[in-house]
Scaffold this motif. Sequence first.
Motif, PDB file in Angstrom:
ATOM      1  N   ILE A  69      -6.215   2.672  -7.893  1.00  0.00           N
ATOM      2  CA  ILE A  69      -5.804   1.410  -7.264  1.00  0.00           C
ATOM      3  C   ILE A  69      -5.255   1.772  -5.892  1.00  0.00           C
ATOM      4  O   ILE A  69      -4.368   2.624  -5.776  1.00  0.00           O
ATOM      5  N   ALA A  70      -5.805   1.161  -4.889  1.00  0.00           N
ATOM      6  CA  ALA A  70      -5.425   1.487  -3.512  1.00  0.00           C
ATOM      7  C   ALA A  70      -3.958   1.175  -3.268  1.00  0.00           C
ATOM      8  O   ALA A  70      -3.371   0.277  -3.889  1.00  0.00           O
ATOM      9  N   ALA A  71      -3.397   1.916  -2.325  1.00  0.00           N
ATOM     10  CA  ALA A  71      -2.006   1.699  -1.942  1.00  0.00           C
ATOM     11  C   ALA A  71      -1.881   0.391  -1.168  1.00  0.00           C
ATOM     12  O   ALA A  71      -2.811  -0.042  -0.489  1.00  0.00           O
ATOM     13  N   VAL A  72      -0.718  -0.221  -1.290  1.00  0.00           N
ATOM     14  CA  VAL A  72      -0.410  -1.427  -0.513  1.00  0.00           C
ATOM     15  C   VAL A  72       0.399  -0.952   0.688  1.00  0.00           C
ATOM     16  O   VAL A  72       1.479  -0.392   0.539  1.00  0.00           O
ATOM     17  N   THR A  73      -0.168  -1.157   1.879  1.00  0.00           N
ATOM     18  CA  THR A  73       0.490  -0.653   3.092  1.00  0.00           C
ATOM     19  C   THR A  73       0.657  -1.751   4.126  1.00  0.00           C
ATOM     20  O   THR A  73      -0.098  -2.727   4.152  1.00  0.00           O
TER      21      THR A  73
END
Length: 139
Positions: A69-73
Amino acid sequence: MQEFKAFAMKGNVIDMAVGVIIGGAFGKIVSSIVADVIMPPIGLLVGGVNFTDLKWVLKPAEMVDGKEIAAVTLNYGNFLQVTFDFLIIAFSIFMFIKLLTKLTEKKKEEAPAAPPAPPAPSKEEVLLTEIRDLLKDRK
């Protein structure tokens, strides 16, 4: 159709279209100058930081059931880069328009001014002229 043709062929519309096209090309040139010439030395001064890579990680990337799951940036570096691009483009356009205005004013100053029209005769002068003409006619 004729009305649209008349609208499209007006000088203002064509001038605006040319301005938009040239503005887009000019924006690309300035963006390249900013990204390739100006930002590398600034990045070097601040420790080799590439502004477009600056971000705050709100939630790191994680593996769930074998899927990443991609990072939230929050990518504030890209915002800084775009803001810097905008400021340089706006300043460049300001200087270009200022130069054009100065050149236009210089041409106006160089052009000889038309001599002013002689002032209209006053009512008294008109009356005296009529009296003079009447006296000439009597003789």
